[in-house]
Design a protein around this motif. Structure first.
Motif, PDB file in Angstrom:
ATOM      1  N   UNK A   1       0.807  -1.221   0.000  1.00  0.00           N
ATOM      2  CA  UNK A   1       0.000   0.000   0.000  1.00  0.00           C
ATOM      3  C   UNK A   1       0.839   1.269   0.000  1.00  0.00           C
ATOM      4  N   UNK A   2       2.157   1.129   0.087  1.00  0.00           N
ATOM      5  CA  UNK A   2       3.023   2.298   0.158  1.00  0.00           C
ATOM      6  C   UNK A   2       3.370   2.806  -1.243  1.00  0.00           C
ATOM      7  N   UNK A   3       4.082   3.921  -1.293  1.00  0.00           N
ATOM      8  CA  UNK A   3       4.484   4.502  -2.578  1.00  0.00           C
ATOM      9  C   UNK A   3       5.524   3.652  -3.290  1.00  0.00           C
ATOM     10  N   UNK A   4       6.268   2.831  -2.540  1.00  0.00           N
ATOM     11  CA  UNK A   4       7.296   1.978  -3.147  1.00  0.00           C
ATOM     12  C   UNK A   4       7.191   0.563  -2.587  1.00  0.00           C
ATOM     13  N   UNK A   5       6.340  -0.278  -3.155  1.00  0.00           N
ATOM     14  CA  UNK A   5       6.329  -1.683  -2.750  1.00  0.00           C
ATOM     15  C   UNK A   5       7.686  -2.333  -3.048  1.00  0.00           C
TER      16      UNK A   5
ATOM     17  N   UNK B   1       6.501  -9.774 -13.926  1.00  0.00           N
ATOM     18  CA  UNK B   1       5.090  -9.948 -13.547  1.00  0.00           C
ATOM     19  C   UNK B   1       4.454  -8.626 -13.136  1.00  0.00           C
ATOM     20  N   UNK B   2       5.183  -7.785 -12.436  1.00  0.00           N
ATOM     21  CA  UNK B   2       4.636  -6.482 -12.069  1.00  0.00           C
ATOM     22  C   UNK B   2       4.329  -5.659 -13.320  1.00  0.00           C
ATOM     23  N   UNK B   3       5.222  -5.673 -14.285  1.00  0.00           N
ATOM     24  CA  UNK B   3       4.990  -4.945 -15.537  1.00  0.00           C
ATOM     25  C   UNK B   3       3.779  -5.514 -16.266  1.00  0.00           C
ATOM     26  N   UNK B   4       3.643  -6.821 -16.252  1.00  0.00           N
ATOM     27  CA  UNK B   4       2.514  -7.467 -16.919  1.00  0.00           C
ATOM     28  C   UNK B   4       1.193  -7.260 -16.176  1.00  0.00           C
TER      29      UNK B   4
ATOM     30  N   UNK C   1       1.387  -4.298  -7.491  1.00  0.00           N
ATOM     31  CA  UNK C   1       1.443  -2.893  -7.122  1.00  0.00           C
ATOM     32  C   UNK C   1       0.308  -2.130  -7.793  1.00  0.00           C
ATOM     33  N   UNK C   2      -0.143  -1.064  -7.142  1.00  0.00           N
ATOM     34  CA  UNK C   2      -1.238  -0.277  -7.700  1.00  0.00           C
ATOM     35  C   UNK C   2      -0.866   0.320  -9.047  1.00  0.00           C
ATOM     36  N   UNK C   3       0.396   0.638  -9.203  1.00  0.00           N
ATOM     37  CA  UNK C   3       0.908   1.189 -10.457  1.00  0.00           C
ATOM     38  C   UNK C   3       2.254   0.533 -10.700  1.00  0.00           C
ATOM     39  N   UNK C   4       2.493   0.085 -11.926  1.00  0.00           N
ATOM     40  CA  UNK C   4       3.763  -0.583 -12.219  1.00  0.00           C
ATOM     41  C   UNK C   4       4.179  -0.319 -13.663  1.00  0.00           C
ATOM     42  N   UNK C   5       4.516   0.934 -13.929  1.00  0.00           N
ATOM     43  CA  UNK C   5       5.016   1.290 -15.251  1.00  0.00           C
ATOM     44  C   UNK C   5       6.535   1.181 -15.336  1.00  0.00           C
ATOM     45  N   UNK C   6       7.210   1.383 -14.192  1.00  0.00           N
ATOM     46  CA  UNK C   6       8.662   1.254 -14.137  1.00  0.00           C
ATOM     47  C   UNK C   6       9.031   0.488 -12.870  1.00  0.00           C
TER      48      UNK C   6
END
Length: 389
Positions: free
Chosen positions: A326-330, A354-357, A364-369
Motif C-alpha cells: 500500500x506504500x508509494x514503493x512496494x 510480472x509487475x509490468x505485466x 502494485x497499484x501502479x507498475x510502469x517502471x
C-alpha cells in the motif's frame, strides 16, 4: 539496446529444498517454461547466457531443449551480482545482431546439493589470485558469506545508528509478501519483528532471519527485440536500462578496506547513476522495487544508493511503513530471497516482469517502471523494466 529489447518470456521450476533431479534438468525445465510462455520454439533459440557459477553449460541446455544453431553464448561472473547482468548481456547480443532469441537461465540444487551457506574451503585450489585473496580471511574465522556480511552490517550500524530491529523490518516485510505468494517457500508463514529478534545468531549482528534461505530450483527468461516481442504471445517487459558496476577497491564480499568516510555500497551507486542516466528516470519514477536481499542489511544500503532516501535514512524509511504493498514503493512483492526462494536473484527479475505485466500475486497499484537489482557485496548489476508504450 535500451528501449529496443524486451523480456518476452519467463519460466521457472518449483522452488524446493530437494528437487530430486539434476541441476541440468532444472535448467532445461525452466528454459522450456520460459519459451512456452513466450510462444517460441526451442529451434529458434540462437543464444544463451548464464552465470560463471552455473554447472549447466549452454551447449548441454541447448541439446536438452532441441536448439539447432547457437551464434552467441556467454557467462557473467560474481555470483548473485550476475543476475541482471545476464539480461544485459542477452540484450546486448540481440541489439548488436549477435543473436535474435537469447535464453538467460540459472539453476541449482543449493539446498540438497552444494550448499552456499557453508564455510568456504579452498583445499585443492591452485596457487592463484582467488586463493591468495581468501588467505586473508579464512584463517581468521571469516569463512562464510554470513561472516563477511556481518562485517558490512556492523560498519553500517556504526555509520548510521541502525539496529538489528532495523534489519529485521526487511525480513518481516519479505515474509509478509511471501505469505500470500503460493509459489513461495514461506507461503502462509509470516513473521513478526519479535520472531526476528528471537531467532538465533548466525554471525552477529545477523540473526537467522536476516539470512536468505537455501533453495533448489531454476529460473529462465527469453530476451529478444521489442519489435519481435510485440508479435509474440503475452505481454513483454521492455528493458529500459541495464548496468553493471564494480567500484574503487572492490572485493568479492569483503570490501572492508575503503576509507572511513566512504559510503558502504559504492558499486551499487555506480549502477544507479548509469540506470538513471540511460533511462532518464529517477527514484521518484519507480513504482516498485525488487532489491537483492540475500542478507537484510544490504536492502537498507540499496535504498540509499538509488536515492529513495538519504544516507542513513533507510531505517526510518522502512519504519514509516514504506515497502508494503500500500506504500508509494512496494518492495520485494514476491517475498524476496528471504521469503520466496534464493535463486541467485533471478526470481526477482521474474517478479519485475510480472509487475509490468500486471500478473503478480501482490500487484502494485501502479507498475510502469520497476527496478530490479542483483547481488550486493560483489561486482553487481541492475535493471529498469517498463511497459511497452
Amino acid at each position: 539496446m535500451h528501449g529496443t529489447t524486451a523480456i518476452a518470456g519467463i519460466g521457472a521450476t518449483e522452488f524446493s529444498k530437494e528437487s530430486g533431479r539434476s541441476e541440468l534438468q532444472l535448467a532445461i525445465e525452466a528454459s522450456k517454461s520460459a519459451l512456452d510462455d513466450a510462444g517460441v520454439s526451442p529451434s529458434q533459440v540462437d543464444g544463451f547466457v548464464s552465470y560463471g557459477m552455473d554447472t549447466s553449460p549452454s551447449i548441454d541446455v541447448a541439446r536438452g531443449l532441441g536448439a539447432q544453431a547457437l551464434t552467441y553464448f556467454g557467462m557473467v561472473d560474481y555470483g548473485g551480482g550476475a543476475a541482471c547482468g545476464t539480461i544485459m548481456h542477452a540484450a546486448m547480443a540481440v541489439a548488436t545482431g549477435a543473436a535474435q532469441t537469447v535464453v538467460a537461465y540459472r539453476a541449482f540444487n543449493e539446498r540438497s546439493g552444494a550448499r552456499f551457506g557453508t564455510a568456504l574451503n579452498v583445499e585443492g585450489w591452485g596457487v592463484d589470485a582467488r586463493a591468495a585473496n581468501y588467505a586473508w580471511y579464512l584463517p581468521h574465522g571469516l569463512m562464510t558469506p554470513a561472516s563477511w556480511i556481518a562485517m558490512f552490517a556492523r560498519r553500517y550500524m556504526h555509520l548510521y545508528g541502525a539496529t538489528s530491529e532495523d534489519f529485521g523490518r526487511v525480513a518481516v516485510l519479505d515474509r509478509q509478501h511471501a505469505s500470500t505468494n503460493p509459489k513461495a517457500w514461506f507461503y502462509e508463514k509470516p513473521i513478526t519483528l519479535e520472531d526476528h529478534q528471537a531467532s538465533r545468531w548466525i554471525a552477529k549482528p545477523l540473526h537467522l532471519l536476516d539470512c536468505c534461505q537455501e533453495s533448489d530450483g531454476g529460473q529462465a527468461f527469453v530476451i529478444t527485440s521489442l519489435e519481435r516481442a510485440r508479435d509474440l504471445q503475452g505481454t513483454s517487459a521492455v528493458i529500459r536500462a541495464s548496468a553493471q558496476g564494480a567500484a574503487y577497491d572492490q572485493h568479492s564480499m569483503t570490501s572492508f578496506y575503503r576509507g572511513d568516510a566512504d559510503r558502504p555500497l559504492p558499486e551499487m551507486g555506480l549502477v544507479a547513476e548509469q540506470l538513471w542516466d540511460k533511462s532518464g528516470l529517477r527514484a521518484a519514477d519507480i513504482d516498485a522495487a525488487v532489491l537483492y536481499d540475500h542478507f537484510s542489511p544490504f536492502v537498507l544500503a540499496q535504498l540509499e544508493e538509488f536515492g529513495f532516501c538519504g544516507r542513513g535514512e533507510a531505517k526510518d524509511f522502512l519504519a514509516e511503513g514504506n515497502g508494503t504493498l500500500d506504500s508509494a514503493l512496494p518492495i520485494n512483492t514476491h517475498g524476496g530471497q528471504l521469503g520466496e526462494a534464493y535463486i541467485h536473484g533471478m526470481n526477482g527479475i521474474a517478479e519485475g516482469v510480472r509487475q509490468i505485466r500486471g500478473t503478480a500475486v501482490n500487484q502494485a497499484k501502479r507498475a510502469e517502471h520497476v527496478l530490479v537489482t542483483a547481488g550486493t557485496g560483489v561486482p553487481t548489476s541492475a535493471l529498469v523494466l517498463g511497459v511497452d508504450s
